[in-house]
Design an enzyme around this catalytic site. Structure first.
Site, mmCIF file in Angstrom:
data_model
loop_
_atom_site.group_PDB
_atom_site.id
_atom_site.type_symbol
_atom_site.label_atom_id
_atom_site.label_comp_id
_atom_site.label_asym_id
_atom_site.label_seq_id
_atom_site.Cartn_x
_atom_site.Cartn_y
_atom_site.Cartn_z
ATOM 1 N N SER A 1 48.343 -87.365 -0.847
ATOM 2 C CA SER A 1 48.495 -86.273 0.121
ATOM 3 C C SER A 1 49.845 -86.379 0.839
ATOM 4 C CB SER A 1 47.375 -86.311 1.159
ATOM 5 O OG SER A 1 46.124 -86.265 0.533
HETATM 6 N N1 SAM Z 1 43.568 -90.196 0.044
HETATM 7 C C1 SAM Z 1 44.383 -90.104 -1.132
HETATM 8 C C2 SAM Z 1 45.728 -90.767 -0.976
HETATM 9 O O1 SAM Z 1 46.073 -91.174 0.127
HETATM 10 O O2 SAM Z 1 46.410 -90.885 -2.003
HETATM 11 C C3 SAM Z 1 44.579 -88.682 -1.586
HETATM 12 C C4 SAM Z 1 43.585 -88.341 -2.534
HETATM 13 S S1 SAM Z 1 43.650 -86.931 -3.526
HETATM 14 C C5 SAM Z 1 44.218 -85.609 -2.512
HETATM 15 C C6 SAM Z 1 41.878 -86.699 -3.599
HETATM 16 C C7 SAM Z 1 41.156 -87.780 -4.365
HETATM 17 O O3 SAM Z 1 39.748 -87.540 -4.271
HETATM 18 C C8 SAM Z 1 41.470 -87.818 -5.864
HETATM 19 O O4 SAM Z 1 41.913 -89.087 -6.221
HETATM 20 C C9 SAM Z 1 40.129 -87.477 -6.527
HETATM 21 O O5 SAM Z 1 39.928 -88.113 -7.764
HETATM 22 C C10 SAM Z 1 39.154 -87.960 -5.468
HETATM 23 N N2 SAM Z 1 37.804 -87.387 -5.543
HETATM 24 C C11 SAM Z 1 37.436 -86.121 -5.843
HETATM 25 N N3 SAM Z 1 36.096 -86.033 -5.799
HETATM 26 C C12 SAM Z 1 35.610 -87.259 -5.431
HETATM 27 C C13 SAM Z 1 34.314 -87.801 -5.210
HETATM 28 N N4 SAM Z 1 33.210 -87.079 -5.345
HETATM 29 N N5 SAM Z 1 34.203 -89.091 -4.862
HETATM 30 C C14 SAM Z 1 35.318 -89.878 -4.711
HETATM 31 N N6 SAM Z 1 36.558 -89.420 -4.934
HETATM 32 C C15 SAM Z 1 36.708 -88.121 -5.271
#
Ligand code: SAM
Length: 221
Positions: A68
């Site tokens: 993000s």
């Molecule tokens: N917090 C992260 C960072 O600092 O890099 C940004 C993450 S990215 C915007 C969103 C993440 O949520 C992705 O890696 C995606 O695979 C994960 N995601 C989506 N659905 C999810 C779920 N049900 N459980 C855990 N992770 C999930």
């Protein structure tokens, strides 16, 4: 909790400038600004994108996912109102960047990532940085972590159709949950609070756009 040796001196100034820009843009919590000025984001982005690590932009991290933008991480972290003693659940570890920021603002961070490759990479990166109060789990974070609940704060870092009920159920009295909920690709950042009485209230912190929250209580893949 971030090992000093891994923070190259050359990155210190751009990181400090990033924190100054975030303060100018309205981030007020001094602990959040200090965390943004000290966590080495360049260690958490793909090597080819390191030169862009301190721009305020989301960047690709592989598997179709993104780290993000720093402003988004700062705003979400500030909205959690952390004081240092909390146990925090993060749903969506991604690169591990937000978990690293939260590690400096809370006592313990439990982070869940649904993609095994990203979970493993984030775990390695956080270990390399010497961050010892974050545990990364692989799985569907929309179910939360009943074994570690209740949580004082929950950050959902992917956009779902609505707040997953299991996450609200795992929020401690007085706890805050912040996450993007709404349509695919177009959400509002919402903050839920559980009062001591158990009652839940919600505030809209404004429009945003996140990658999909995929899981039993999210979108289908
Ligand atoms: N917090 C992260 C960072 O600092 O890099 C940004 C993450 S990215 C915007 C969103 C993440 O949520 C992705 O890696 C995606 O695979 C994960 N995601 C989506 N659905 C999810 C779920 N049900 N459980 C855990 N992770 C999930």
């Amino acid at each position: 909790m971030v090992r000093g040796a891994t923070q190259g001196a050359a990155w210190r100034l751009p990181r400090r400038r990033l924190a100054e820009r975030l303060a100018e843009a309205g981030v007020k919590d001094a602990r959040v600004l200090e965390a943004m000025a000290s966590v080495p984001r360049h260690e958490l982005v793909p090597e080819a994108l390191r030169s862009r690590a301190y721009q305020d932009a989301a960047l690709p991290i592989g598997d179709g996912q993104t780290i993000s933008a720093p402003s988004r991480v700062a705003i979400m972290s500030e909205a959690l109102e952390l004081e240092g003693s909390e146990t925090v659940l993060e749903v969506g570890t991604g690169s591990g960047y937000q978990a690293a920021i939260l590690s400096r603002l809370a006592s313990r961070v439990i982070s869940i990532e649904r993609l095994p490759g990203l979970a493993a990479r984030a775990r390695r990166a956080l270990d390399r940085l010497g961050i010892s109060n974050v545990v990364v789990h692989f799985g569907d974070g929309t179910a939360g972590r009943p074994a570690d609940a209740p949580f004082d704060a929950i950050a959902v870092t992917a956009g779902g159709p609505a707040v997953p009920q299991p996450l609200l159920d795992q929020l401690a009295p007085g706890g805050r949950l912040v996450g993007p909920f709404g349509e695919r690709g177009r959400q509002d950042l919402l903050r839920y609070r559980r009062a001591a009485s158990g009652a839940i209230t919600v505030e809209d912190l404004g429009p945003c756009r996140f990658v999909d929250l995929i899981g039993e209580h999210g979108f289908s893949a």
